[in-house]
Design a protein around this motif. Structure first.
Motif, short mmCIF file in Angstrom:
data_model
loop_
_atom_site.label_atom_id
_atom_site.label_comp_id
_atom_site.label_asym_id
_atom_site.label_seq_id
_atom_site.Cartn_x
_atom_site.Cartn_y
_atom_site.Cartn_z
N ARG A 1 -16.82 79.48 -54.67
CA ARG A 1 -17.31 78.73 -55.30
C ARG A 1 -18.61 77.46 -55.90
O ARG A 1 -19.41 77.87 -54.81
CB ARG A 1 -16.29 77.30 -55.99
CG ARG A 1 -16.09 76.37 -54.84
CD ARG A 1 -15.35 75.41 -54.28
NE ARG A 1 -13.99 76.17 -54.85
CZ ARG A 1 -12.73 75.50 -54.68
NH1 ARG A 1 -12.84 74.51 -54.90
NH2 ARG A 1 -11.38 76.22 -54.49
N ARG B 1 -18.62 65.87 -55.73
CA ARG B 1 -20.77 66.34 -56.12
C ARG B 1 -20.99 65.31 -56.91
O ARG B 1 -21.85 64.98 -56.89
CB ARG B 1 -20.67 67.89 -56.08
CG ARG B 1 -20.07 68.97 -55.22
CD ARG B 1 -20.33 70.36 -56.12
NE ARG B 1 -19.98 71.26 -54.62
CZ ARG B 1 -18.98 71.53 -53.73
NH1 ARG B 1 -17.89 70.95 -53.82
NH2 ARG B 1 -18.64 72.88 -52.88
N ASP C 1 -7.33 78.05 -53.32
CA ASP C 1 -6.68 76.72 -53.03
C ASP C 1 -5.35 77.19 -53.93
O ASP C 1 -4.23 76.93 -53.98
CB ASP C 1 -7.21 75.71 -54.35
CG ASP C 1 -8.17 75.15 -53.61
OD1 ASP C 1 -8.10 75.70 -51.31
OD2 ASP C 1 -8.96 74.51 -53.54
C1 S3P Z 1 -13.77 73.22 -51.74
C2 S3P Z 1 -14.54 74.42 -50.99
C3 S3P Z 1 -13.08 75.21 -50.86
C4 S3P Z 1 -11.43 74.38 -51.57
C5 S3P Z 1 -11.64 73.53 -51.37
C6 S3P Z 1 -13.36 73.22 -51.67
C7 S3P Z 1 -15.18 72.56 -52.06
O1 S3P Z 1 -12.70 75.03 -49.14
O2 S3P Z 1 -10.52 74.94 -50.29
O3 S3P Z 1 -10.54 72.49 -51.56
O4 S3P Z 1 -15.12 71.84 -52.92
O5 S3P Z 1 -16.51 72.98 -51.66
P1 S3P Z 1 -13.88 75.69 -48.32
O6 S3P Z 1 -15.18 76.15 -48.77
O7 S3P Z 1 -13.66 75.91 -46.87
O8 S3P Z 1 -13.42 77.28 -48.62
#
Ligand code: S3P
Length: 427
Positions: free
Chosen positions: A193, A25, A314
């Protein structure tokens, strides 16, 4: 191939590489801001390098002063240029899904592809909602699979009710929303997240979060920032579990990001009786950070399900390893998202743990693991999935006999130097 065998306790202090989600990001938001973004603690893994490569191809000047020190010279949301060739995201789902949102609203044509794993993973979770905003995206199987071809156009804002708790989906739609006038929002079934929301705000965007809904106001003036990337809790996870299961271990892992949308692993390990203490709590780049002190403990089984899943999605492969060494039966449910990660992490983990002698049952949405059976050495494979390789290495630290991991080089995606970091701590 990498061989791991049972050994003594893990002791000492370490830093894990920068957070993968935040590193991606920082490059992306720097690329669409005015001025320079200086990133320290950047993760020099293959995935984040793919993001750098793609933005360079889109005309952004990016300097790699050191592997973890990157300068991005952005020219604003309108500063991207049509790439001369196909954009290759390698193994990175975050890159392809977030960039798709951003490129859907740009006045030029883009084609995105990636490795064999990326070309198997579902892209309709972003192409369908982006099309609802007016995006013109094509791909194999009607836009379900990459390569994706995006004919950029003016988008309309929308409110999107996402069926999955996915930060990649949420972020893709919000980034598309930045390119058009008005407010774009995403509501998710459980909180994923929130690095996009936090960091976009730091770059000057108007971002509102209300319960499970995140809203951005389009066409912001973003300006370059300094971003100090915290250590990746998803990388620290391997050491947290390793030190928990290998008797006599004690590790201090410094500077780990403990954003509450990412700390499901700490909650799950606490429920299993692990000994993990947070020290020296602080904030860096809008993200909470702490040092984590972990000591070996006798683990007991737990249930991992529901809203906890997106907070540790993860970390499930390595939690499955912890469950093999915990007393009782651990249930992992509602984790069907694992089937569409870099590999099918349910089927692959079940298959490989069984080769080590573990008692594991496969469920459509998870697994049931009965701990306490002694594991033994075997030849296992990573399925070219970085987290599978590292989780299996952790299993090998306490298994009797040699564990041979084929395809271990996959770790470079998120943790270059993992094997050396682990060996350094073995006493
Ligand atoms: C991530 C989101 C997650 C995660 C990936 C990184 C991100 O995936 O599994 O390793 O940086 O937004 P999903 O949004 O598909 O759950």
């Amino acid at each position: 191939m990498w061989t791991v065998s049972k050994g003594g306790a893990l002791r000492g202090a370490l830093r894990v590489p920068g957070d993968k989600s935040i590193s991606h990001r920082a490059v992306m938001f720097g690329a669409i801001s005015q001025g320079t973004t200086e990133i320290t603690g950047f993760l020099p893994g293959a995935d984040c390098k793919s993001t750098i490569r793609c933005f360079r191809a889109l005309g952004v000047e990016i300097e790699e002063r050191a592997p973890d020190h990157v300068l991005v010279h952005g020219h604003g949301l309108q500063g991207l240029r049509e790439a001369a060739d196909v954009l290759d995201v390698g193994n990175s789902g975050t890159t392809i899904r977030l960039i798709s949102g951003l490129l859907a609203g740009q006045p030029f044509f883009s084609v995105l592809t990636g490795d064999a794993s990326i070309r198997r993973r579902p892209m309709d979770r972003v192409t369908a909602p982006l099309r609802q905003m007016g995006a013109r995206i094509n791909g194999r199987q009607g836009g379900r699979l990459a390569p994706l071809a995006i004919r950029g156009t003016a988008l309309q804002p929308q409110h999107y009710q996402s069926p999955v708790a996915s930060a990649q989906v949420k972020s893709s739609i919000l980034l598309a929303g930045l390119t058009c006038e008005g407010q774009t929002s995403v509501t998710e079934p459980a909180r994923s997240r929130d690095h996009t929301e936090r960091m976009l705000r730091g770059f000057g965007a108007e971002v509102r979060v209300d319960g499970l809904t995140a809203t951005v106001t389009g066409r912001p003036q973003l300006s370059g920032q300094r971003v100090q990337v915290p250590g990746d809790i998803s990388s620290a996870a391997f050491f947290l579990v390793a030190a928990s299961i290998v008797p006599g271990s004690e590790l201090l892992i410094e500077g780990v990001g403990i954003n509450p949308t990412r700390t499901g692993l700490l909650d799950a390990l606490a429920a299993m009786g692990a000994s993990i203490t947070q020290l020296n709590g602080r904030e860096e780049a809008g993200e909470p950070v702490a040092d984590l002190l972990v000591r070996a403990a006798d683990l007991r089984a737990t249930t991992i399900a529901g809203e906890l899943i997106p907070r540790l999605v993860d970390e499930i492969p390595v939690l499955a390893v912890a469950a093999c060494y915990a007393a009782g039966t651990t249930y992992i449910r509602n984790a069907e998202e694992l089937r569409v990660k870099e590999s099918d992490r349910i089927a692959c983990m079940v298959a490989e743990l069984r080769k080590l002698g573990a008692e594991v049952e496969e469920l459509a949405d998870g697994m049931v693991i009965t701990g306490g059976r002694p594991l033994h050495g075997a030849a296992v494979q990573s399925y070219d999935d970085h987290r599978m390789a590292m989780a299996l290495a952790v299993a090998g630290l306490r298994a009797g006999g040699e564990l041979q991991i084929h395809g271990a080089e996959a770790v470079d995606v998120s943790f270059p130097g993992f094997a050396a970091a682990l060996e350094n701590l073995r006493k």
